[in-house]
Design a protein around this motif. Structure first.
Motif, PDB file in Angstrom:
ATOM      1  N   GLY A   1      -8.384  -0.840   4.780  1.00 50.52           N
ATOM      2  CA  GLY A   1      -9.014   0.550   4.886  1.00 50.52           C
ATOM      3  C   GLY A   1     -10.294   0.270   4.776  1.00 50.52           C
ATOM      4  O   GLY A   1     -10.993  -0.644   3.994  1.00 50.52           O
TER       5      GLY A   1
ATOM      6  N   THR B   1      -6.839   4.788  -1.884  1.00 53.05           N
ATOM      7  CA  THR B   1      -8.043   5.169  -1.037  1.00 53.05           C
ATOM      8  C   THR B   1      -7.705   5.156   0.294  1.00 53.05           C
ATOM      9  O   THR B   1      -7.061   4.410   0.941  1.00 53.05           O
ATOM     10  CB  THR B   1      -8.919   4.029  -1.284  1.00 53.05           C
TER      11      THR B   1
ATOM     12  N   GLU C   1       0.817  -1.344  -0.131  1.00 50.16           N
ATOM     13  CA  GLU C   1       0.014  -0.140  -0.088  1.00 50.16           C
ATOM     14  C   GLU C   1       0.833   1.317   0.082  1.00 50.16           C
ATOM     15  O   GLU C   1       1.996   1.221   0.050  1.00 50.16           O
ATOM     16  CB  GLU C   1      -1.023  -0.086   1.290  1.00 50.16           C
TER      17      GLU C   1
ATOM     18  N   GLY D   1       1.557   5.035   2.080  1.00 51.82           N
ATOM     19  CA  GLY D   1       1.630   5.714   3.223  1.00 51.82           C
ATOM     20  C   GLY D   1       0.490   5.542   4.083  1.00 51.82           C
ATOM     21  O   GLY D   1       0.295   4.833   5.038  1.00 51.82           O
TER      22      GLY D   1
HETATM   23  C1  LIG Z   1      -5.655   4.294   7.858  1.00 53.15           C
HETATM   24  C2  LIG Z   1      -4.992   3.733   6.851  1.00 53.15           C
HETATM   25  C3  LIG Z   1      -5.361   3.412   5.546  1.00 53.15           C
HETATM   26  C4  LIG Z   1      -6.624   3.908   4.968  1.00 53.15           C
HETATM   27  O1  LIG Z   1      -7.886   3.380   5.795  1.00 53.15           O
HETATM   28  P1  LIG Z   1      -9.071   4.072   5.646  1.00 53.15           P
HETATM   29  O2  LIG Z   1      -9.865   3.245   6.742  1.00 53.15           O
HETATM   30  O3  LIG Z   1      -9.741   4.167   4.345  1.00 53.15           O
HETATM   31  O4  LIG Z   1      -8.952   5.567   6.157  1.00 53.15           O
HETATM   32  C5  LIG Z   1      -4.401   2.778   4.779  1.00 53.15           C
HETATM   33  N1  LIG Z   1      -3.189   2.555   5.154  1.00 53.15           N
HETATM   34  C6  LIG Z   1      -2.813   2.765   6.170  1.00 53.15           C
HETATM   35  C7  LIG Z   1      -1.350   2.225   6.517  1.00 53.15           C
HETATM   36  C8  LIG Z   1      -3.533   3.574   7.020  1.00 53.15           C
HETATM   37  O5  LIG Z   1      -3.051   3.734   8.345  1.00 53.15           O
END
Ligand SMILES: *Cc1c(COP(=O)(O)O)cnc(C)c1O
Length: 355
Positions: free
Chosen positions: A258, A300, A231, A233
């Motif tokens: 996510g 996303t 993924e 960041g």
């Molecule tokens: C929070 C986060 C996401 C995205 O999660 P959402 O629930 O869609 O906000 C993706 N990757 C990481 C490392 C996260 O901390």
């Protein structure tokens, strides 16, 4: 349990120029706090004036990093109402993070009740302009004043609120991502799926290097083979193949599951696209970008909702994704999802909670 309410006697001035709201820099008048003690459970749920915490310097969170958090938003609708997006899913994910980090499970219903009490006091801080929101940051820290490496017997759960500006000041903008092939974010069996501060601490150097090279985000590879896409960041990645199939790396324990990822997958299926979760090797993605089989790519996450990606750099070589602009499916998903979040479109999945 009732939520005690102590209102501030010195309310702050709300930001006047919403175009200058950045992310996470200013906070509202109040915060929610709930304490946990082993044997007693969660107690003293209260909304209090926003302010510094007083912590013993020996607190385990400060030494061993037992910390988890969440991120969600409160939106102001066109009808002047307020709504949340899938808030229970955030608290349920927080419990999966808590379990991995050896922390006490939160009481989802109590946290929901506390959040609603906090919003009752501060929801007027939600900005009005297009794209803005009130960012909600639930956090839990281990507060045992003890230097031994063991699960804490005391925890503090709190929620703070931050009025945040539009992520896209002038419409969706595509970004470039840098594939990190030296450092890794998470490993098999590690804490990658948990929303815990340490994952971010470990990513800061790579993020700074990518920025220095002119890329907005790091694209992480798996920690075992350094070959499979994980993924970026704080966003999950999606690739559109041949203008009809959406492919995203499967959840493998080192990727954060996510809520936006899940929502986009469900919406895309409803809109008639095929969605596939599978392992994605970086060399395959680079080849498919070159050949044009990948027609769009986007990240996303709660902050940006959907973030178009138009270039990817791997081993110092830059490859274009799609036609370099904002993909049509990317844009459709962004619009559909934000319309649901803002109460402009029907909510077929019952995701929104009106305050
Ligand atoms: C929070 C986060 C996401 C995205 O999660 P959402 O629930 O869609 O906000 C993706 N990757 C990481 C490392 C996260 O901390």
């Amino acid at each position: 349990m009732e939520i005690q309410m102590t209102r501030t006697s010195a309310p702050k001035a709300k930001p006047e120029d919403e175009s200058k709201l950045a992310f996470g820099k200013i906070f509202t008048d109040h915060m929610l706090m709930i304490e946990y003690d082993e044997g007693r459970g969660w107690h003293d749920a209260r909304v209090v004036p926003y302010g510094p915490l007083s912590l013993d310097p020996a607190c385990s969170v400060l030494h061993y990093g037992q910390e988890i958090f969440e991120g969600l938003k409160c939106y102001r609708t066109a009808q002047g109402r307020f709504q949340l997006f899938r808030p229970r899913d955030n608290f349920e994910r927080m419990n999966r993070s808590a379990q991995r980090m050896g922390m006490a499970p939160i009481d989802v219903e109590l946290c929901m009740k506390g959040l609603l009490a906090l919003l009752d006091a501060d929801k007027d801080w939600t900005p009005h302009s297009e794209g803005t929101s009130l960012y909600i940051r639930p956090t839990m820290i281990a507060v045992d004043p003890f230097l031994g490496v063991a699960a804490s017997s005391k925890y503090l759960f709190y929620i703070i609120l931050s009025p945040s500006g539009a992520y896209y000041a002038s419409g969706l903008a595509p970004v470039g991502i840098y594939v990190e092939d030296q450092m890794v974010r998470a490993v098999r069996g590690g804490v990658g799926f948990a929303k815990t501060g340490g994952n971010y601490a470990a990513s800061i150097v790579a993020g700074a290097q990518a920025k220095h090279k002119g890329y907005a985000q790091v694209l992480w590879l798996d920690g075992v083979h350094q070959r499979f896409i994980e993924e970026v960041g704080a966003m999950n990645m999606m690739f559109v193949y041949n203008g009809k199939e959406i492919v995203t790396p499967e959840l493998n324990g080192s990727i954060l599951p996510g809520i936006t990822r899940d929502s986009v997958m469900k919406l895309a299926q409803l809109m008639g696209y095929t969605v596939c979760e599978r392992q994605m090797a970086i060399d395959e993605v680079i080849a498919d970008a070159r050949s044009g089989r990948i027609t769009e790519a986007f990240g996303t996450g709660t902050a940006a909702v959907v973030s178009p990606v138009n270039t990817i750099c791997y081993k110092e070589e830059e490859v274009r994704l799609g036609d370099g602009g904002i993909g049509t499916i990317t844009l459709k998903l962004y619009q559909q999802l934000t319309d649901i979040q803002l109460g402009r479109a029907e909510d077929p999945f019952g995701w929104t909670l009106q305050l």
